[in-house]
Design a protein around this motif. Structure first.
Motif, mmCIF file in Angstrom:
data_model
loop_
_atom_site.group_PDB
_atom_site.id
_atom_site.type_symbol
_atom_site.label_atom_id
_atom_site.label_comp_id
_atom_site.label_asym_id
_atom_site.label_seq_id
_atom_site.Cartn_x
_atom_site.Cartn_y
_atom_site.Cartn_z
ATOM 1 N N THR A 171 0.859 -1.188 0.000
ATOM 2 C CA THR A 171 0.000 0.000 0.000
ATOM 3 C C THR A 171 0.893 1.234 0.000
ATOM 4 O O THR A 171 1.949 1.232 0.643
ATOM 5 C CB THR A 171 -0.903 -0.022 1.257
ATOM 6 N N ASP A 220 2.263 5.043 0.844
ATOM 7 C CA ASP A 220 2.386 5.689 2.157
ATOM 8 C C ASP A 220 1.141 6.489 2.518
ATOM 9 O O ASP A 220 0.800 6.629 3.686
ATOM 10 C CB ASP A 220 3.596 6.642 2.158
ATOM 11 N N PHE A 273 -1.677 -2.176 -3.996
ATOM 12 C CA PHE A 273 -1.060 -2.782 -5.175
ATOM 13 C C PHE A 273 -0.913 -4.290 -5.031
ATOM 14 O O PHE A 273 -0.636 -4.783 -3.934
ATOM 15 C CB PHE A 273 0.361 -2.219 -5.372
ATOM 16 N N PRO A 329 13.305 -2.494 2.834
ATOM 17 C CA PRO A 329 12.766 -2.444 1.466
ATOM 18 C C PRO A 329 12.179 -3.771 1.020
ATOM 19 O O PRO A 329 12.739 -4.835 1.309
ATOM 20 C CB PRO A 329 13.980 -2.078 0.613
ATOM 21 N N ARG A 330 11.063 -3.699 0.352
ATOM 22 C CA ARG A 330 10.472 -4.882 -0.288
ATOM 23 C C ARG A 330 10.478 -4.578 -1.780
ATOM 24 O O ARG A 330 9.581 -3.900 -2.280
ATOM 25 C CB ARG A 330 9.061 -5.113 0.240
ATOM 26 N N HIS A 376 9.935 -4.886 -5.534
ATOM 27 C CA HIS A 376 8.792 -5.535 -6.170
ATOM 28 C C HIS A 376 8.480 -4.879 -7.508
ATOM 29 O O HIS A 376 8.947 -3.760 -7.783
ATOM 30 C CB HIS A 376 7.572 -5.393 -5.253
ATOM 31 N N SER A 407 4.981 -3.897 -9.284
ATOM 32 C CA SER A 407 3.513 -3.871 -9.177
ATOM 33 C C SER A 407 2.904 -4.213 -10.527
ATOM 34 O O SER A 407 3.392 -3.767 -11.567
ATOM 35 C CB SER A 407 3.045 -2.477 -8.762
HETATM 36 P P1 AMP Z 1 5.573 0.946 -6.841
HETATM 37 O O1 AMP Z 1 4.990 -0.135 -7.681
HETATM 38 O O2 AMP Z 1 7.065 0.988 -6.863
HETATM 39 O O3 AMP Z 1 4.908 2.263 -7.076
HETATM 40 O O4 AMP Z 1 5.236 0.541 -5.334
HETATM 41 C C1 AMP Z 1 3.925 0.412 -4.875
HETATM 42 C C2 AMP Z 1 3.835 0.986 -3.496
HETATM 43 O O5 AMP Z 1 4.447 0.140 -2.535
HETATM 44 C C3 AMP Z 1 4.548 2.320 -3.380
HETATM 45 O O6 AMP Z 1 3.561 3.319 -3.223
HETATM 46 C C4 AMP Z 1 5.388 2.166 -2.140
HETATM 47 O O7 AMP Z 1 5.273 3.317 -1.338
HETATM 48 C C5 AMP Z 1 4.756 0.986 -1.450
HETATM 49 N N1 AMP Z 1 5.560 0.308 -0.423
HETATM 50 C C6 AMP Z 1 5.061 0.076 0.801
HETATM 51 N N2 AMP Z 1 5.982 -0.535 1.574
HETATM 52 C C7 AMP Z 1 7.103 -0.700 0.824
HETATM 53 C C8 AMP Z 1 8.386 -1.287 1.086
HETATM 54 N N3 AMP Z 1 8.710 -1.816 2.281
HETATM 55 N N4 AMP Z 1 9.290 -1.300 0.087
HETATM 56 C C9 AMP Z 1 8.987 -0.775 -1.121
HETATM 57 N N5 AMP Z 1 7.771 -0.206 -1.420
HETATM 58 C C10 AMP Z 1 6.832 -0.167 -0.464
#
Ligand code: AMP
Length: 329
Positions: free
Chosen positions: A167, A169, A175, A210-211, A213, A215
């Motif tokens: 999600t 912030d 997502f 950091p995770r 990923h 989306s």
């Molecule tokens: P993105 O696809 O890169 O836009 O990522 C989707 C959302 O995951 C972003 O809005 C990030 O803020 C959120 N997110 C939440 N927790 C994390 C985390 N630990 N590491 C990376 N992204 C994160």
């Protein structure tokens, strides 16, 4: 977005600089007769109906550029992964109808592609910075930093381990993402190498935990009810029998001017006006959605190298401009 060999471009667009300069002239010369409206820069009005109900979390400021750094994953180079994601998206959308695809070739006439054009680039992104906001003069500092990081880090293999939910912030969007397993340590080194530049640009560092990923789908989250509205209608949304969330039109006031930079940047493909009532939001994904997607697709994702990819370049998106930097061999 362009493809092909690594392209290091330092041309800067000054589309937003002239209006800023004009703004300064306008404020310094207040005592002079008013300028014709033709000379006064226009402030863009956020219109969620132009981008599927997504709303800005940071007000648009003239001369400020939304930016982020990421690893691209071109789905045309990974057809088996693309096929798996299309199936996963289709399954998930049956349970969560307001789901929108990211980077997938979902049918060209669908609501997610209002112009009726097939998306030219089927691409996922693994972000290595948060969305950040730069002034015009800071853009080259970020590009130089990413270039330096790419020259000092080698390319590597990575792979996805599972489907996860993340999600943003601001808790405006949720997502579905492929979460990186192997390659996490190398990606972490890249984010760490960018930290001094982000600090010097007075930007937030990446997540402490950091995770990484990619989306592939998102849905709008319900916004907290407005005080007056909650007094009138305090009842929560009923859950459907299967536990799937009942969807509701998002209650974001259309004039609210708040989104993540990714939202601002990614909205570029969706320019056809739509009925705001169609921007359905959900309270959250049903709790069994991600486990059931992993149950159906998890083994295929991790087996037969379907979820494996090569990290060979970094990209920086600043406004609508993308620069590419190849990692060392
Ligand atoms: P993105 O696809 O890169 O836009 O990522 C989707 C959302 O995951 C972003 O809005 C990030 O803020 C959120 N997110 C939440 N927790 C994390 C985390 N630990 N590491 C990376 N992204 C994160």
């Amino acid at each position: 977005m362009k493809r092909g060999n690594a392209l290091v471009s330092y041309e800067s667009s000054d589309e937003d600089e002239s209006p800023k300069a004009l703004q300064e002239i306008v404020s310094k010369k207040r005592k002079l007769p008013g300028l014709s409206s033709a000379f006064v820069p226009k402030t863009p009005v956020d219109n969620p109906s132009l981008h599927q109900g997504r709303i800005r979390t940071t007000p648009h400021v003239e001369g400020q550029y939304a930016a982020y750094v990421y690893v691209p994953l071109l789905l045309d180079d990974h057809p088996a992964l693309h096929k798996l994601l299309l199936k996963a998206f289709t399954d998930a959308k049956l349970i969560v109808p307001p789901l929108h695809p990211i980077g997938l070739a979902v049918n060209a006439n669908a609501e997610d592609n209002p112009s009726g054009r097939a998306k030219a680039v089927r691409e996922l992104h693994v972000s290595i910075t948060r969305p950040i906001y730069l002034r015009a003069h800071q853009r080259d500092e970020l590009r130089h930093a990413v270039r330096a990081v790419s020259l000092s880090h080698s390319s590597f293999k990575a792979s996805f381990a599972q489907i996860s939910e993340l999600t943003n912030d601001e808790r405006t969007r949720t997502f579905l993402a492929l979460e990186v397993g192997a390659g996490h340590a190398e990606l972490k080194k890249l984010t760490t190498a960018l930290t001094p530049t982000l600090t010097s640009l007075r930007q937030k560092d990446f997540y402490a935990d950091p995770r990484f990923h990619a989306s592939f789908a998102w849905a709008l989250l319900d916004r907290p009810p407005l005080p007056a509205a909650s007094a009138l209608n305090p009842s929560p949304l009923p859950q459907s029998p299967k536990g799937a969330p009942q969807v509701a039109p998002s209650n974001s006031p259309p004039t609210t001017n708040v989104a993540a930079a990714r939202d601002d940047l990614d909205s570029a493909d969706n320019t056809a006006p739509q009925d705001p009532q169609r921007f359905l939001s959900i309270p959250c994904f049903p709790s069994d959605l991600v486990p059931s997607l992993n149950h159906t697709f998890g083994d295929t994702l991790v087996s037969r190298l379907i979820g494996s990819f090569e990290v060979t370049e970094l990209r920086v998106r600043i406004g609508q401009e993308v620069n590419r930097f190849r990692l060392r061999e």
